[in-house]
Each structure stands twice: as structure tokens, then as C-alpha cells.
Design a protein around this motif. Structure first.
Motif, PDB file in Angstrom:
ATOM      1  N   GLN A   8       8.279 -10.425  -3.426  1.00  0.00           N
ATOM      2  CA  GLN A   8       8.893 -11.692  -3.799  1.00  0.00           C
ATOM      3  C   GLN A   8      10.175 -11.821  -2.991  1.00  0.00           C
ATOM      4  O   GLN A   8      11.035 -10.946  -3.035  1.00  0.00           O
ATOM      5  N   ILE A  10      13.456 -14.292  -2.351  1.00  0.00           N
ATOM      6  CA  ILE A  10      14.234 -15.410  -2.890  1.00  0.00           C
ATOM      7  C   ILE A  10      15.289 -15.770  -1.858  1.00  0.00           C
ATOM      8  O   ILE A  10      16.076 -14.919  -1.453  1.00  0.00           O
ATOM      9  N   TYR A  43      11.472 -19.594  -3.680  1.00  0.00           N
ATOM     10  CA  TYR A  43      10.705 -18.379  -3.931  1.00  0.00           C
ATOM     11  C   TYR A  43       9.470 -18.331  -3.029  1.00  0.00           C
ATOM     12  O   TYR A  43       8.746 -19.319  -2.904  1.00  0.00           O
ATOM     13  N   TYR A  45       6.074 -15.646  -2.111  1.00  0.00           N
ATOM     14  CA  TYR A  45       5.305 -14.466  -2.503  1.00  0.00           C
ATOM     15  C   TYR A  45       4.438 -14.091  -1.310  1.00  0.00           C
ATOM     16  O   TYR A  45       3.598 -14.869  -0.874  1.00  0.00           O
TER      17      TYR A  45
END
Length: 50
Positions: A8, A10, A43, A45
Motif C-alpha cells: 500500500q 500513500i 492510495y 495498491y
């Protein structure tokens, strides 16, 4: 990271909408979802595939 793991990321820089997916694909990773913006954070992924 090992194959199959998900990272992840950010970010808060608007340019990351373009640069993070480009770099992930360039290095052989898979972007699992479109970038998601929550407030000022973005965000990502990213899955390790090799």
C-alpha cells in the motif's frame, strides 16, 4: 517483498496519480486498483508479480 505480496502506497502529491502507476508497471508490478483519493491522500495498491 515476495511474489504475491501487496504494497500500500500513500502519497499526497497530485503528480503521483500518473507517476506511481507508471513506475509500478515499469518495474514489473501490478497495480491492483485505480488510485483512490481520500482527502489529500492518494492510495495505491501494488502487487509483486515477479
Amino acid at each position: 517483498m515476495k511474489i504475491g505480496e501487496v504494497l500500500q502506497v500513500i502519497a499526497d502529491c497530485p503528480q503521483s496519480f500518473r507517476s506511481v502507476p507508471e513506475e509500478a508497471v515499469k518495474h514489473g508490478y501490478q497495480l491492483l486498483t485505480e488510485p483512490q483519493k481520500v482527502g489529500q491522500d492518494i492510495y495505491f495498491y501494488i502487487k509483486v508479480i515477479k
